[in-house]
Design an enzyme around this catalytic site. Structure first.
Site, PDB file in Angstrom:
ATOM      1  N   ALA A   1      71.460  21.498  63.115  1.00 52.63           N
ATOM      2  CA  ALA A   1      70.898  21.867  61.818  1.00 52.63           C
ATOM      3  C   ALA A   1      71.625  23.035  61.173  1.00 52.63           C
ATOM      4  CB  ALA A   1      69.417  22.204  61.984  1.00 52.63           C
ATOM      5  N   SER A   2      72.326  23.846  61.972  1.00 51.85           N
ATOM      6  CA  SER A   2      73.022  25.005  61.405  1.00 51.85           C
ATOM      7  C   SER A   2      74.535  24.917  61.508  1.00 51.85           C
ATOM      8  CB  SER A   2      72.542  26.299  62.084  1.00 51.85           C
ATOM      9  OG  SER A   2      72.776  26.262  63.477  1.00 51.85           O
ATOM     10  N   SER A   3      75.050  24.060  62.368  1.00 49.42           N
ATOM     11  CA  SER A   3      76.499  23.924  62.504  1.00 49.42           C
ATOM     12  C   SER A   3      76.840  22.577  63.122  1.00 49.42           C
ATOM     13  CB  SER A   3      77.081  25.058  63.362  1.00 49.42           C
ATOM     14  OG  SER A   3      76.646  24.942  64.703  1.00 49.42           O
TER      15      SER A   3
ATOM     16  N   GLY B   1      67.103  14.752  64.810  1.00 46.97           N
ATOM     17  CA  GLY B   1      66.315  13.539  64.607  1.00 46.97           C
ATOM     18  C   GLY B   1      65.635  13.469  63.255  1.00 46.97           C
TER      19      GLY B   1
ATOM     20  N   ASP C   1      70.336  14.614  69.481  1.00 47.42           N
ATOM     21  CA  ASP C   1      71.031  15.684  70.197  1.00 47.42           C
ATOM     22  C   ASP C   1      70.273  16.158  71.429  1.00 47.42           C
ATOM     23  OD1 ASP C   1      69.047  16.955  68.713  1.00 47.42           O
ATOM     24  OD2 ASP C   1      70.432  18.182  67.545  1.00 47.42           O
TER      25      ASP C   1
ATOM     26  N   THR D   1      68.240  25.725  67.392  1.00 44.17           N
ATOM     27  CA  THR D   1      67.372  25.875  66.222  1.00 44.17           C
ATOM     28  C   THR D   1      65.942  25.495  66.592  1.00 44.17           C
ATOM     29  OG1 THR D   1      69.216  25.395  64.750  1.00 44.17           O
ATOM     30  CG2 THR D   1      67.007  25.149  63.843  1.00 44.17           C
TER      31      THR D   1
ATOM     32  N   ASN E   1      57.895  19.980  71.142  1.00 42.09           N
ATOM     33  CA  ASN E   1      58.744  20.736  70.219  1.00 42.09           C
ATOM     34  C   ASN E   1      58.215  22.153  70.036  1.00 42.09           C
ATOM     35  OD1 ASN E   1      60.033  18.218  69.669  1.00 42.09           O
ATOM     36  ND2 ASN E   1      60.534  18.955  67.624  1.00 42.09           N
TER      37      ASN E   1
END
Length: 489
Positions: free
Chosen positions: A13-15, A83, A237, A259, A296
């Site tokens: 989500a960030s890279s 996802g 992932d 994240t 989660n």
């Protein structure tokens, strides 16, 4: 010496990163080399929070081309991403609408509506998936309700990793591990659930039957003209990260830390009883028919936002300053929905502390301390829930992914959970991606075989719980208070 060169595209989500793996068959050694790393993040477009999929595709192609320019023969390619998010295509394969991100607010209220109309228990028995407000089930309902003008143009819905594989190969695939995150796959048939699809408003014709990891989707033609197979890896992932977790025995749990933090254990059977439903446990698909029974946790997203808002560039210095502060002065619930995507994360954290009559974290280090302590305490709660669910305590916890480099959080986790923590590998999603590719190339037999390779080649660090730490005493005090309340009830 026989070598295999596999390329993993791992998007977070960030890279994102394009990584080259070199596997030596005779000595069963695996080495990784970063070819290209690039930023990813949320964008605002036409009133929606979106992903820039064109930029991501360009970065993927740039990384692949760099490998080819070095004259390296690529044996296979695999792609994994986060996802639930998807891209819509028309009959000609052109995008329809925007690639909306899961942190967009368009699904507000729809999870409650689904539970009211279909029944919470029925949804859970069908899917086995935890209730999160951004699940694909609710995203599709939002799309079909709010943008009905798009529906006549939609021919296909591809989840993120399947979309990028399609862009490389021209072939469509719906990979099983990622498909299960949608809350639309029936846990008994491993196919799309018609009742849930009907409620979402989506047409079943938009989807193909989910395929388990290991099949070749198609081929990418490199600039030199070679056809390189693109393998459907465990494309969620976290599914890839779990494959690379060197779990040893049935009493090992995992925590994929990035994240998001995803804590769970592997099982040959799903857990969909009332206890699992009450704890909001998910049963996501894994490789070889295994289930990822997990929960989660909001994870380092809170820290990422604080770093961004406070313009903090030196994370090690922040961690050192944080470590010098006393523990457990500022405690929040990282899984509170108000932290999904607030306007200002720092202000939101401070507001929660104010509302609960706690001291207010003002400095950068105090905000960091709040996040780390709160995460460690939540990890301990979730691990306890998981142990109760399966009826057996855990003896060790494997922390994998980028977050496992945070030694302070690792030690806090060991102390709060009261068990041994083994940190590493860092690039777990990439390694799991590579593992499925090597199995598809007949270099490895199965997941357990691959984990032996990981155990001997990855850098692993052990953290032993300290029962005399501040956070351990805090946990003991909480447990004592709970027991007293239960006795008095």
């Amino acid at each position: 010496m026989t070598f295999r060169n596999c390329v993993a595209v791992d998007l977070g989500a960030s890279s994102g990163r394009v990584m080259l793996a070199r596997y030596e068959r005779e000595c069963r050694s695996l080495t990784l080399r970063e070819i290209h790393r690039f930023n990813n993040g949320l964008h605002s477009q036409n009133g929606y929070v979106t992903w820039d999929v064109d930029s991501l595709e360009s970065a993927i192609r740039l990384g692949l081309n760099k490998v080819c320019e070095e004259g390296i023969r690529i044996d296979s390619i695999g792609i994994d991403t986060w996802g639930v998010d998807f891209v819509l295509l028309d009959q000609q394969g052109q995008r329809v609408g925007l690639p909306v991100a899961y942190r967009d607010s368009r699904t507000h209220g729809l999870m409650a509506l689904a539970q009211k109309q279909l029944g919470k228990s029925d949804i859970y028995q069908r899917s086995g998936i935890q209730f999160l407000p951004f699940n694909t089930l609710y995203q599709l309902r939002a799309l079909t309700e709010q943008q009905p003008e798009l529906i006549p143009h939609i021919a296909h819905a591809l989840l993120m990793p399947d979309y990028f594989s399609y862009r490389l190969t021209g072939k469509m695939n719906w990979e099983y591990t990622n498909a299960t995150t949608t809350q639309l796959v029936n846990i008994n048939s491993d196919d799309w659930d018609e009742t849930l699809l009907a409620w979402s408003g989506a047409n079943k014709a938009w989807f193909g039957r989910p395929t388990h990891p290991g099949n070749v989707i198609g081929h990418w033609i490199c600039p030199q003209g070679n056809e390189i197979p693109v393998v459907a890896v465990a494309s969620h992932d976290t599914a890839s990260a779990v494959i690379a977790s060197p779990l040893n025995g049935s009493r090992a749990a995992y925590l994929s830390s990035g994240t998001w933090s995803l804590m769970g254990f592997e099982s040959q059977t799903p857990f969909t009883n009332d206890t699992a439903l009450a704890a909001n446990i998910t049963n996501e698909g894994g490789a070889e028919g295994r289930y990822r029974v997990l929960k989660n946790i909001m994870g380092l997203w809170l820290l990422q936002r604080v770093l961004q808002e406070r313009q903090i560039n030196d994370l090690p210095a922040l961690i050192a300053a944080t470590q010098a502060l006393p523990a457990c002065r500022f405690i929040i619930n990282p899984n509170d929905d108000r932290f999904i995507n607030p306007d200002e994360m720092c202000s939101e954290i401070q507001a929660v502390c104010r509302e609960t009559a706690q001291p207010i974290p003002e400095s950068d280090a105090e905000l960091g301390r709040c996040i780390f302590d709160s995460l460690a305490l939540l990890y301990a709660d979730v691990l306890h829930e998981l142990a109760q669910l399966r009826g057996e305590d855990f003896s060790q916890l494997h922390i994998v992914g980028g977050g496992c480099q945070n030694t302070l959080l690792n030690q806090l986790c060991a102390d709060a959970c009261g068990i041994r923590v083994i940190a590493g590998p860092v690039e777990a999603s990439t390694l799991g991606n590579i593992g499925i590719q090597l199995m598809a190339l007949d270099e490895l037999n199965n997941v357990d075989d691959f984990r032996q390779v990981v155990s001997t080649t990855a850098n692993l660090t052990t953290f032993t719980p300290n029962p005399d730490s501040e956070i351990a005493h805090y946990v003991a005090q909480i447990h004592s208070t709970r027991q007293t309340k239960e006795l008095c009830a």
